[in-house]
Design an enzyme around this catalytic site. Structure first.
Site, mmCIF file in Angstrom:
data_model
loop_
_atom_site.group_PDB
_atom_site.id
_atom_site.type_symbol
_atom_site.label_atom_id
_atom_site.label_comp_id
_atom_site.label_asym_id
_atom_site.label_seq_id
_atom_site.Cartn_x
_atom_site.Cartn_y
_atom_site.Cartn_z
ATOM 1 N N CYS A 381 19.398 -5.297 -33.134
ATOM 2 C CA CYS A 381 20.441 -5.367 -32.113
ATOM 3 C C CYS A 381 20.433 -4.100 -31.260
ATOM 4 O O CYS A 381 19.535 -3.917 -30.456
ATOM 5 C CB CYS A 381 21.793 -5.659 -32.758
ATOM 6 S SG CYS A 381 22.890 -6.513 -31.649
ATOM 7 N N HIS A 520 20.717 -10.408 -35.945
ATOM 8 C CA HIS A 520 20.914 -9.736 -37.230
ATOM 9 C C HIS A 520 20.246 -10.516 -38.366
ATOM 10 O O HIS A 520 20.913 -11.297 -39.048
ATOM 11 C CB HIS A 520 22.414 -9.577 -37.511
ATOM 12 C CG HIS A 520 23.069 -8.580 -36.613
ATOM 13 N ND1 HIS A 520 23.065 -7.233 -36.887
ATOM 14 C CD2 HIS A 520 23.705 -8.721 -35.434
ATOM 15 C CE1 HIS A 520 23.684 -6.588 -35.916
ATOM 16 N NE2 HIS A 520 24.088 -7.477 -35.019
ATOM 17 N N GLU A 522 19.412 -9.553 -41.213
ATOM 18 C CA GLU A 522 19.909 -9.162 -42.541
ATOM 19 C C GLU A 522 20.966 -10.128 -43.068
ATOM 20 O O GLU A 522 21.159 -10.246 -44.271
ATOM 21 C CB GLU A 522 20.461 -7.728 -42.500
ATOM 22 C CG GLU A 522 21.782 -7.515 -41.739
ATOM 23 C CD GLU A 522 21.621 -7.297 -40.242
ATOM 24 O OE1 GLU A 522 20.545 -7.644 -39.697
ATOM 25 O OE2 GLU A 522 22.583 -6.799 -39.606
HETATM 26 N N1 GLN Z 1 26.545 -2.595 -28.628
HETATM 27 C C1 GLN Z 1 25.456 -3.489 -28.419
HETATM 28 C C2 GLN Z 1 25.884 -4.744 -27.684
HETATM 29 O O1 GLN Z 1 27.039 -5.062 -27.667
HETATM 30 C C3 GLN Z 1 24.769 -3.840 -29.714
HETATM 31 C C4 GLN Z 1 25.631 -4.573 -30.653
HETATM 32 C C5 GLN Z 1 25.083 -4.586 -32.055
HETATM 33 O O2 GLN Z 1 24.207 -3.803 -32.391
HETATM 34 N N2 GLN Z 1 25.580 -5.473 -32.884
HETATM 35 O O3 GLN Z 1 25.054 -5.428 -27.148
#
Ligand code: GLN
Length: 548
Positions: A381, A520, A522
Site C-alpha cells: 500500500c 493488503h 497479509e
Molecule cells: N495513505 C495511503 C493512501 O491512503 C496508503 C494507505 C495504506 O497504506 N493503507 O492511499
C-alpha cells in the site's frame, strides 16, 4: 439452526479471548462442524476505521469492505473462514442503528430504552446467518463489569433464554501465581464469575490463563465455587506460538467440554493433522532470515499484526524462522543517519501501509536502498506508493515527485503528484454499496477488488494466475499517466485494475525481488495456507541470506 457459544472475559483484559475463540472455532472445524466467529465490542466508535493504530492496533478489512477489529484477523487465520461486515459490531454501531430507526419513526412513538430496544438490536445482530453454520461463536470485547458492555451481557442473557439448549457461555479468566505462597489464586476468578452470575449469566466453561499447570485441588475449588464441572475448567497455559493453541487446548479438553455442555455425545473425533503440520513447521525451522520492517507505528506490535503473522506463515512455507525487526522510518530522515549501517544485515525489507506524511521520506530511502543493493523488497500500500515515488525521483528525474496525500495534509502544493486522490474513480465505480463509504472513509477504496496481472511477470508467476482479488484500504493511487516514463526506467506496472485505470502492482524484473502492491495481501494469509506473496518474499530473503 446454529448453536451459540458466547465468550466473555474477566479479571483483566488482554488475556487472549480472540485467540481462545479462534482456537475453539478451529477445534470444532477439526471435528467436522462449520463455524462462524463474531465480535461484539463495547466501545462507542461506530467502527475502528477512524481509530489510531496506537489506540486499537490494526484495522482488519473484510472482503465486503468493513473496517473491523483485529481479532477478526485471528478468526480468519485459525478457521480460514472469511469474515463479513456482519461479523463485527460495536456499541456505537448498535446505538447509531437504533437512533436511525427512532428518527425514521420505526418505533411508532414508543420510548426508546436500552431494554428492549438496544438489546433487541444486539440480538438481531447475533442471529444473522443462524441457518448457515453449526456453531456461531460470539466474543464479547472488554471484561465483565465494564459499564458500556452491560447491554451486550443483558442481550446474551436474554438470547440464551430465547434459545434454550442452544447456547453456552465460556468465560476466560486469569489465575495469578503468588510466588510467596507458591500458589495459583482462584479468588479473582470466583469474583469475576460472581459478577457474571449477578447479571444472570452462569458460565458453562472456564478457560483459565495461568503460568503454571492447575493442580487438581484448585480445579475442584474453582468448579465448586463457580458452579462448573471440574472437567470444564480448562487450563490455558502460556504458549511458545499462538498456532500451538488449538493443539494445546484440545489436550486440555476444550472441545470435549464444549460438546458435553451441549449434550453432544456422538461428535466425530477431531482431525488435528493440519495443526500438527503447522506446529512441526514452526518448531523445527531449518534456518533463520531477518526482515526489516520500516514503518511508522513500530512501537506497537499489534499495529501490523497481520503482516507479522503473514511473515511467520511465509517462513513456515519455507521452513525457516523469520526474525522480523521493526525500524522506525523517521530514523532515516535524519541527515546524518547512516541508512546502510542500519539496514545492513537484513535479508529483506518490507515497507508496510500507513497514513500521513510522517516517516515517508525514510520509507522512500529504504526503497532506494533495497533497489540499489539488490535486497528483496515488499512494499504494501503506502510501501508501494513510496517505491513509485522513489523511482520517479531517482530514475525518471521527477525530482519533486510526491503524493497528494502530503499536500492535502500540509495544505500547500509542494509535490508533483505521482500518487493522487482517487475520488472520481471511486464515485464512478461504486458498484457495491459499502457501508464504510458513508462515513469519513467515504473516499476510501475498501474491501476486495480484482486485478489483472501481466502474463510472464514475476507477480503472475508467484500467484500462478493472471486474475486475482485482494483487499484494499486506501485513498490514494499511483497515477497511471506516469507508466510509460517509469516503465522505460525499469519499473513495470505488472498488475492493473480490470478497467485498466489503476495500477495495482509494480515490479523491477531485473531486481532479485522487488514488488509493490496497492492492496493488503497479509489479510488473506493463513498458517496452513500461507499467502504466495509472503512465501515468495521469504524464499527470496532466504536466497539473499545464502549470498552473504
Ligand atoms: N495513505 C495511503 C493512501 O491512503 C496508503 C494507505 C495504506 O497504506 N493503507 O492511499
Amino acid at each position: 439452526m446454529a448453536r451459540y457459544i458466547f465468550i466473555t472475559g474477566g479479571v483483566v483484559s488482554s488475556l487472549g479471548k480472540g485467540l481462545a475463540s479462534a482456537s475453539l472455532g478451529a477445534l470444532l472445524q477439526a471435528r467436522g462442524y462449520s463455524v462462524r466467529l463474531r465480535k461484539l465490542d463495547p466501545y462507542l466508535n461506530v467502527d475502528p476505521g477512524t481509530m489510531s493504530p496506537f489506540e486499537h492496533g490494526e484495522v482488519f478489512v473484510t472482503d465486503d469492505g468493513a473496517e473491523t477489529d483485529l481479532d477478526l484477523g485471528h478468526y480468519e487465520r485459525f478457521t480460514g473462514v472469511s469474515c463479513r461486515k456482519t461479523d463485527s459490531v460495536s456499541s456505537g454501531r448498535i446505538y447509531s442503528d437504533v437512533l436511525e430507526k427512532e428518527r425514521r419513526g420505526d418505533y411508532l412513538g414508543k420510548t426508546i430504552q436500552v431494554i428492549p430496544h438496544v438489546t433487541n438490536q444486539i440480538k438481531e445482530f447475533i442471529e444473522i446467518g443462524d441457518d448457515e453454520v453449526d456453531f456461531q461463536l460470539c466474543e464479547i470485547g472488554g471484561t465483565v463489569g465494564d459499564i458500556e458492555a452491560l447491554p451486550f451481557f443483558e442481550a446474551i442473557r436474554q438470547f440464551s433464554q430465547d434459545k434454550r439448549g442452544r447456547c453456552i457461555f465460556m468465560h476466560l479468566t486469569l489465575l495469578p501465581y503468588v510466588a510467596a505462597a507458591g500458589e495459583l489464586k482462584t479468588k479473582p476468578t470466583q469474583h469475576s464469575v460472581k459478577e457474571l452470575r449477578s447479571i444472570g449469566i452462569a458460565p458453562d466453561i472456564l478457560m483459565c490463563r495461568s503460568e503454571h499447570e492447575i493442580p487438581q485441588k484448585e480445579r475442584e475449588k474453582l468448579a465448586l465455587f463457580c458452579n462448573v464441572r471440574p472437567e470444564a475448567v480448562i487450563a490455558a497455559l502460556d504458549l511458545k506460538s499462538i498456532y500451538e493453541a488449538p493443539l494445546a487446548y484440545h489436550r486440555e479438553g476444550m472441545d470435549r467440554a464444549v460438546l458435553e455442555a451441549f449434550n453432544i455425545i456422538d461428535a466425530p473425533a477431531p482431525d488435528m493433522s493440519k495443526w500438527d503440520d503447522v506446529a512441526d513447521r514452526i518448531f523445527n525451522p531449518e534456518g533463520t532470515v531477518r526482515v526489516a520492517i520500516v514503518g511508522k507505528y513500530t512501537s506497537l506490535g499489534d499495529a501490523y499484526k497481520s503482516i507479522a503473522e503473514a511473515l511467520t506463515h511465509g517462513g513456515m512455507h519455507n521452513r525457516v524462522k523469520v526474525k522480523a525487526e521493526w525500524i522506525d522510518a523517521e530514523l532515516f530522515e535524519n541527515k546524518e543517519d547512516n541508512i546502510a549501517a542500519r539496514l545492513q544485515g537484513y535479508n529483506a525489507i518490507l515497507v508496510p501501509g500507513g497514513f500521513g506524511e510522517r516517516g515517508t521520506e525514510g520509507k522512500i530511502k529504504a526503497a532506494k536502498y533495497a533497489r540499489e543493493h539488490d535486497i528483496p523488497y515488499l512494499g504494501i500500500c503506502l510501501g508501494m506508493q513510496m517505491a513509485v515515488i522513489e523511482a520517479a525521483r531517482n530514475l525518471a528525474g521527477i525530482t519533486d515527485a510526491g503524493s497528494e496525500e502530503f499536500d492535502h495534509e500540509s495544505g500547500g502544493k509542494r509535490f508533483t503528484p505521482v500518487v493522487y486522490h482517487l475520488k472520481e474513480w471511486l464515485e464512478g465505480n461504486r458498484t457495491i454499496k459499502r457501508e464504510a463509504d458513508d462515513h469519513k472513509g467515504g473516499t476510501m477504496r475498501l474491501g476486495a477488488y480484482n486485478a489483472t496481472l501481466t502474463p510472464g511477470s514475476k507477480i503472475a508467476e508467484i500467484y500462478g494466475s493472471t486474475a486475482i482479488s485482494e483487499r484494499h484500504r486506501h485513498r490514494y493511487e499511483v497515477d497511471m499517466s506516469y507508466r510509460p516514463q517509469l516503465e522505460a526506467k525499469g519499473l513495470k506496472f505488472s498488475g492493473i485494475s480490470p478497467d485498466g485505470k489503476l495500477p495495482e502492482i509494480v515490479e523491477y524484473p531485473d531486481h532479485p525481488w522487488f514488488i509493490g502492491v496497492q492492496f493488503h495481501p497479509e489479510l488473506k494469509s493463513r498458517p496452513f495456507k500461507p499467502h504466495p506473496l509472503f512465501s515468495s518474499f521469504i524464499k527470496a530473503a532466504l536466497k539473499q541470506s545464502r549470498l552473504v
